[in-house]
Enzyme design. Structure first.
Site, mmCIF file in Angstrom:
data_model
loop_
_atom_site.group_PDB
_atom_site.id
_atom_site.type_symbol
_atom_site.label_atom_id
_atom_site.label_comp_id
_atom_site.label_asym_id
_atom_site.label_seq_id
_atom_site.Cartn_x
_atom_site.Cartn_y
_atom_site.Cartn_z
ATOM 1 N N HIS A 261 0.843 -1.207 0.000
ATOM 2 C CA HIS A 261 0.000 0.000 0.000
ATOM 3 C C HIS A 261 0.877 1.256 0.000
ATOM 4 C CE1 HIS A 261 -3.669 2.334 1.233
ATOM 5 N NE2 HIS A 261 -2.733 3.139 1.718
ATOM 6 N N GLU A 262 1.812 1.306 0.942
ATOM 7 C CA GLU A 262 2.670 2.491 1.033
ATOM 8 C C GLU A 262 3.568 2.619 -0.193
ATOM 9 O OE1 GLU A 262 1.870 4.691 3.175
ATOM 10 O OE2 GLU A 262 0.542 3.333 4.292
ATOM 11 N N HIS A 265 1.815 4.595 -2.765
ATOM 12 C CA HIS A 265 1.993 6.031 -2.502
ATOM 13 C C HIS A 265 3.410 6.458 -2.904
ATOM 14 C CE1 HIS A 265 -1.753 6.817 -0.387
ATOM 15 N NE2 HIS A 265 -1.516 5.917 0.551
ATOM 16 N N GLU A 291 -4.444 7.964 -2.915
ATOM 17 C CA GLU A 291 -4.971 6.699 -2.411
ATOM 18 C C GLU A 291 -5.296 5.743 -3.562
ATOM 19 O OE1 GLU A 291 -4.683 6.115 0.683
ATOM 20 O OE2 GLU A 291 -5.979 4.426 1.138
HETATM 21 CO CO CO Z 1 -3.018 5.271 1.980
#
Ligand code: CO
Length: 498
Positions: A261-262, A265, A291
């Site tokens: 997830h990170e 980003h 996101e």
């Molecule tokens: Co996030």
């Protein structure tokens, strides 16, 4: 133009102050000994105050005014820089600094009250604090200005140009469909504990996560991954992007999916236009777009069955103790289990957005004064039962579970769902350009995926409003349909396959 050079220098100085504050914050959340907290809070606050003062100074206003007057002499890129900067400048000078200070004082007090109320599972101590935060936030909205609904001004801070009405139009069709999907796919929960409760060595977890995020396209030579209580991504420059994840000793998923997830980003941050690293165009388009990347990498790649087929041998080798618990198919179902939970951050892909809708409906009414803080727990529990089919046992796993309102983040929650919707719409466009995502993943063509995202999203930084960027990238305005199609296709297939 001389004014343009001066504006650039000014924005550069401000950016340096902000990035320096970000380094201090990263350090606080990763390595700083906890007694350092009070001093660190002062240091960060000093840098942020200086950055704010520089940005809202009369000098900045004068430069922007002159540049707007002579904007026909500017090239397109510079004209957009002036426009984006002016928009931000207008917003920031509208909020009186006394109000900013009041909010920052009450939120830092509330954080501790919230922590205690949550661990005691009682609501009453937070009531006066939340009342004050919502009152002050309403004042902020009034200063910022809005057309229809005070919430418009708040969401605009995170998702520029988005209104409450538009948001309602996008979120409403999701409600009934997702409730239906929740009922239809909960049969997929039978494996939800299958691989939990086994020893997953911390070192091995971090090594596997690091290897995977590098393969997906996160440049380790321009970044790092460390551990923190709550995973986050921060950037000091596109050439220096920091990720964190967290380790659960008996469940590999938080570290693994947290890191992916990170990294989503992080990949966005690493590809933002370097020539704008010291001005506003070097930022991401919006929180929703940010996101969209984390969810795309986490869910659409990280939970994809082709992806798991590929990495299964490596996973088995990394966690021999867990690997005897089941086969590849069990594992695919385990990472995709659908099971309504009371806790938003533990929610699966199907029910996650229902959590966001609960918060959106409530905070919108709180800001408008149509709902009172005292009535929140009851409303919260009602909505949760209606949408998720389960009822909180108390406020700790109900209305007090999230930190957001206690630190003044109001209007922020919808960006999570917008991110999910944007990611699905980008996925459909990517597939019509490059072919099915399953096949790209199966042949490890992650570079092609990143290149496409860069072309359509990353390289534009903050040049376009989110609504314009989605239109440019996908040829359509944002719609919930691609997300609903994605969920239905994926889970129909998963339920039939195994
Ligand atoms: Co996030």
């Amino acid at each position: 133009m001389n004014e343009l050079i001066k504006l650039r220098e000014r924005l550069g100085t401000i950016r340096d102050l902000q990035r320096a504050a970000a380094v201090l914050d990263w350090d606080q959340q990763t390595y700083m000994p906890s007694p350092g907290a009070p001093a660190r809070a002062r240091q960060i606050s000093t840098l942020q105050t200086l950055a704010h003062e520089w940005f809202t100074a009369k000098e900045t206003g004068k430069l922007l005014e002159t540049l707007q007057k002579y904007q026909c002499d500017l090239n397109e890129e510079d004209r957009i820089l002036v426009e984006v900067t002016s928009r931000e400048f207008e917003k920031q000078i509208r909020i009186p600094s006394s109000l900013v200070e009041e909010l920052s004082r009450i939120t830092s007090e509330t954080f501790h009250v919230w922590q205690k109320a949550k661990s005691d599972n009682v609501f009453s101590p937070i009531v006066p604090y939340w009342k004050e935060i919502f009152r002050l936030t309403r004042e902020v909205a009034d200063h910022l200005g809005y057309n229809d609904h005070p919430y418009d001004a708040l969401i605009d801070q995170y998702e520029p140009g988005t209104s409450t009405k538009e948001l309602t139009g996008i979120l409403s069709p999701l409600v009934e469909k997702l409730r239906l999907f929740r009922e239809r796919y909960t049969s997929l929960s039978e494996f939800s504990d299958r691989f939990s409760g086994v020893n997953y060595p911390a070192e091995a977890q971090l090594q596997l996560a690091t290897r995977i995020i590098q393969a997906l396209g996160f440049r380790m030579e321009s970044g790092r991954i460390d551990l923190s209580a709550h995973p986050f991504t921060t950037s000091f420059d596109p050439a220096d992007v920091r990720l964190t994840t967290r380790i659960h000793p008996e469940d590999f998923r938080p570290a693994f999916f947290g890191a992916i997830h990170e990294a989503g980003h992080g990949i966005y941050e690493q590809h933002l236009p370097a020539e704008h690293a010291r001005d506003l165009l070097g930022d991401a388009a919006s929180l929703g777009f940010h996101e969209s990347q984390s969810r795309f990498f986490e869910n659409m790649i990280g939970r994809n069955d082709s992806f798991w087929t590929l990495i299964y041998p490596l996973w088995k080798e990394t966690f021999p103790e867990a690997s005897v618990r089941g086969n590849l198919h069990d594992l695919i179902r385990y990472v995709n289990a659908v099971k309504p939970t009371l806790i938003r951050v533990e929610a699966d892909e199907v029910t996650y957005n229902l959590h966001i809708i609960i918060r959106f409906l409530l905070e919108k009414d709180l800001v408008a004064g149509e709902l009172q803080v005292e009535d929140l727990p009851e409303k919260w529990d009602e909505l949760t039962e209606h949408l998720l089919g389960i009822r909180p046992s108390g406020v700790a796993d109900g209305v007090l579970q999230d930190i957001h309102w206690s630190i003044g983040l109001i209007g922020y929650f919808p960006t999570y769902t917008l991110g999910n919707l944007i990611s699905a719409q980008l996925k459909e466009s990517l597939e019509s350009d490059l072919g099915p995502l399953d096949r790209l993943i199966g042949s490890e063509k992650y570079q092609e995926i990143v290149r496409w995202m860069n072309e359509k999203v990353y390289r534009h930084g903050k040049k376009y409003l989110p609504a314009d960027l989605i239109q440019r990238a996908t040829g359509r305005p944002l719609s919930p349909e691609p997300f609903l199609r994605y969920i239905q296709n994926k889970y129909d297939r998963l339920s039939q396959l195994y």
